[in-house]
Design a protein around this motif. Structure first.
Motif, mmCIF file in Angstrom:
data_model
loop_
_atom_site.group_PDB
_atom_site.id
_atom_site.type_symbol
_atom_site.label_atom_id
_atom_site.label_comp_id
_atom_site.label_asym_id
_atom_site.label_seq_id
_atom_site.Cartn_x
_atom_site.Cartn_y
_atom_site.Cartn_z
ATOM 1 N N ASP A 157 0.820 -1.207 0.000
ATOM 2 C CA ASP A 157 0.000 0.000 0.000
ATOM 3 C C ASP A 157 0.852 1.254 0.000
ATOM 4 O OD1 ASP A 157 -2.425 -1.327 -0.082
ATOM 5 O OD2 ASP A 157 -2.627 -1.409 2.106
ATOM 6 N N ALA A 158 1.991 1.211 0.699
ATOM 7 C CA ALA A 158 2.864 2.376 0.817
ATOM 8 C C ALA A 158 3.667 2.652 -0.445
ATOM 9 C CB ALA A 158 3.827 2.193 1.991
ATOM 10 N N GLU A 159 3.628 1.738 -1.420
ATOM 11 C CA GLU A 159 4.357 1.890 -2.688
ATOM 12 C C GLU A 159 5.857 2.047 -2.466
ATOM 13 O OE1 GLU A 159 1.922 3.826 -5.998
ATOM 14 O OE2 GLU A 159 1.508 5.126 -4.287
ATOM 15 N N ALA A 160 6.368 1.417 -1.422
ATOM 16 C CA ALA A 160 7.793 1.459 -1.110
ATOM 17 C C ALA A 160 8.140 0.253 -0.256
ATOM 18 C CB ALA A 160 8.151 2.756 -0.376
ATOM 19 N N TRP A 161 9.416 -0.026 -0.169
ATOM 20 C CA TRP A 161 9.921 -1.142 0.631
ATOM 21 C C TRP A 161 11.130 -0.686 1.429
ATOM 22 C CZ3 TRP A 161 14.753 -3.610 -0.326
ATOM 23 C CH2 TRP A 161 15.012 -4.693 0.531
ATOM 24 N N THR A 162 11.226 -1.146 2.685
ATOM 25 C CA THR A 162 12.351 -0.831 3.554
ATOM 26 C C THR A 162 13.205 -2.072 3.741
ATOM 27 O OG1 THR A 162 11.051 0.815 4.745
ATOM 28 C CG2 THR A 162 13.049 0.031 5.812
ATOM 29 N N ASP A 163 14.515 -1.954 3.504
ATOM 30 C CA ASP A 163 15.377 -3.120 3.623
ATOM 31 C C ASP A 163 15.802 -3.334 5.079
ATOM 32 O OD1 ASP A 163 17.523 -1.410 4.211
ATOM 33 O OD2 ASP A 163 18.381 -1.524 2.201
ATOM 34 N N ALA A 164 16.631 -4.333 5.311
ATOM 35 C CA ALA A 164 17.032 -4.710 6.660
ATOM 36 C C ALA A 164 17.836 -3.623 7.360
ATOM 37 C CB ALA A 164 17.840 -6.007 6.606
ATOM 38 N N GLU A 165 18.413 -2.707 6.605
ATOM 39 C CA GLU A 165 19.194 -1.611 7.176
ATOM 40 C C GLU A 165 18.369 -0.340 7.342
ATOM 41 O OE1 GLU A 165 22.272 -2.047 8.263
ATOM 42 O OE2 GLU A 165 22.110 -4.155 7.651
ATOM 43 N N GLY A 166 17.083 -0.415 7.081
ATOM 44 C CA GLY A 166 16.213 0.748 7.232
ATOM 45 C C GLY A 166 16.193 1.683 6.044
ATOM 46 N N ARG A 167 16.801 1.292 4.944
ATOM 47 C CA ARG A 167 16.805 2.125 3.740
ATOM 48 C C ARG A 167 15.508 1.910 2.962
ATOM 49 N NH1 ARG A 167 22.675 -0.208 2.221
ATOM 50 N NH2 ARG A 167 21.412 -2.066 2.668
ATOM 51 N N VAL A 168 14.914 2.988 2.513
ATOM 52 C CA VAL A 168 13.652 2.924 1.785
ATOM 53 C C VAL A 168 13.931 2.920 0.286
ATOM 54 C CG1 VAL A 168 11.428 4.038 1.369
ATOM 55 C CG2 VAL A 168 12.447 4.102 3.660
ATOM 56 N N TRP A 169 13.291 1.993 -0.414
ATOM 57 C CA TRP A 169 13.473 1.849 -1.850
ATOM 58 C C TRP A 169 12.121 1.872 -2.548
ATOM 59 C CZ3 TRP A 169 18.547 1.133 -3.630
ATOM 60 C CH2 TRP A 169 19.490 0.764 -2.673
#
Length: 383
Positions: free
Chosen positions: A111-123
């Motif tokens: 829903d947010a149209e984004a993904w956060t990786d294990a290091e907290g970086r948003v892609w």
């Protein structure tokens, strides 16, 4: 809230909302089409014992670059409403054996149209599927691409699609993909839909990355190409795949009219999907579609929907005439058919479609080496 790969639930299918069902006299509704597209789940028993790696690490260490500035062919010549295009690295653009096909944006997945990786970086990545070879020698892969990240250079990396403990490449055309939660669904033209888990990317000891198969949603009536796109209720063809996020449906499109009965355009079949835990991907589980619509034109490579309108990508038209330019269409349901309500010029070799909901962009990829291979997007409002 931005969700992580590991936080998404299993995909399950259930009956399509009755408001999308159109029962009529058209061919899409003829015969026993629901049974034709009923899927049975088969888990893949073994996976390679390679080290798992977070997709954020894959993107951070990606060696391939996307270029939005240089020219990479004339595939978008005449295409209207283009917002952006990204050229692949020259090694992928100039080599004929790997051919891009499917596209799915992170907007399909969350829903947010984004993904956060294990290091907290948003892609805000997207996925592209490729194939090479024919028949039993076919191979497939998925590209994880990050074309639009603040302060980051546009990059991408390849993940080979594999199955088994001693991994062999999955021999599919990979004509369409859908990213939904942590899972990636890849069509297998005359089999059904293969399932891969993006929380399960692994690093090959000899270099590169693999994405092991989790299982297969297999159609009942798949006996090779005979009967595909022919007759009142032909055998199913799984050519394209997308997510309609507003009602959480998966859309399977059939590519017809090439070497088939030219009187048939193909069907668009819907399955209900959900990101909550309605049940595991269990051996022998079955899902049945309830919606099928006749496509308005032949040679449809990709379909995306915003819940009201359906957007179609037509890569070329052989009849009449063969040299006729490709088009994109906007359509809406009417009875058992999708009916055209607008058109515009499209890309040469345009493939699968994915809708980035927030910005109103339709993403796709072009396949022909001779005209240029690139990721591109156009404005949905341009029809």
């Amino acid at each position: 809230m931005v969700r992580r790969w590991k936080s998404a639930g299993f995909l399950a299918f259930c009956a399509l909302l009755s408001s999308t069902v159109a029962v009529g006299q058209a061919e899409a509704q003829a015969g026993n089409w629901q049974n034709t597209f009923t899927l049975t789940y088969e888990p893949t028993a073994e996976k390679p014992a390679f080290e798992k790696i977070d997709v954020g690490e894959v993107l951070t260490d990606a060696k391939f670059r996307l270029d939005s500035r240089r020219s990479c062919g004339d595939a978008l010549r005449g295409t209207r409403n283009v917002n952006a295009k990204y050229c692949f690295d020259r090694s992928d653009a100039s080599v004929n054996n790997w051919i891009p096909q499917g596209v799915s944006h992170v907007s399909d997945a969350y829903d947010a149209e984004a993904w956060t990786d294990a290091e907290g970086r948003v892609w805000k990545p997207l996925l592209v599927s490729w194939y090479q070879g024919q028949g039993k020698k076919t191979q497939s892969r998925i590209t994880v691409a990050a074309p639009r990240e603040a302060g980051r250079e546009p990059v991408y990396a390849h993940l080979d699609l594999v199955r088994g403990a001693e991994p062999s490449n999955v021999p599919i055309h990979a004509g369409g993909i859908a990213w939904y939660g942590q899972y990636v669904y890849v069509v297998d033209t005359y089999v059904g839909i293969r399932v891969f888990d993006l929380a399960d990317v692994r690093s090959r000891p000899t270099g590169g990355y693999v994405l092991p198969e989790t299982g297969i949603w297999r159609a009942k009536n798949t006996q090779g190409t005979t009967g595909a796109c022919r007759g009142r209720n032909p055998r199913p063809r799984f050519s394209s795949l997308s997510v309609e996020r507003t009602s959480h449906r998966m859309l399977v499109g059939e590519f017809c009219g090439d070497r088939d009965n030219h009187n048939r355009n193909g069907r668009l079949v819907s399955y209900q999907a959900t990101g909550t835990l309605l049940g595991p991907l269990a051996n022998g589980a079955q899902v049945r579609p309830t919606g099928a619509l006749n496509l308005p034109v032949k040679h449809v490579q990709g379909v995306a929907s915003d819940g009201r309108w359906y957007y179609l990508n037509q890569s070329y038209r052989r009849r009449p005439p063969r040299s006729a330019p490709p088009r994109m269409y906007r359509a809406e349901p009417s009875g058992a058919n999708l009916v055209e309500r607008g058109r515009t010029s499209g890309a040469i070799g345009g493939e699968d479609l994915s809708l980035e909901r927030g910005r109103g962009l339709l993403w796709s990829v072009t396949e022909f080496q001779s005209r240029g291979r690139m990721i591109y997007n156009v404005w949905r409002a341009g029809f």
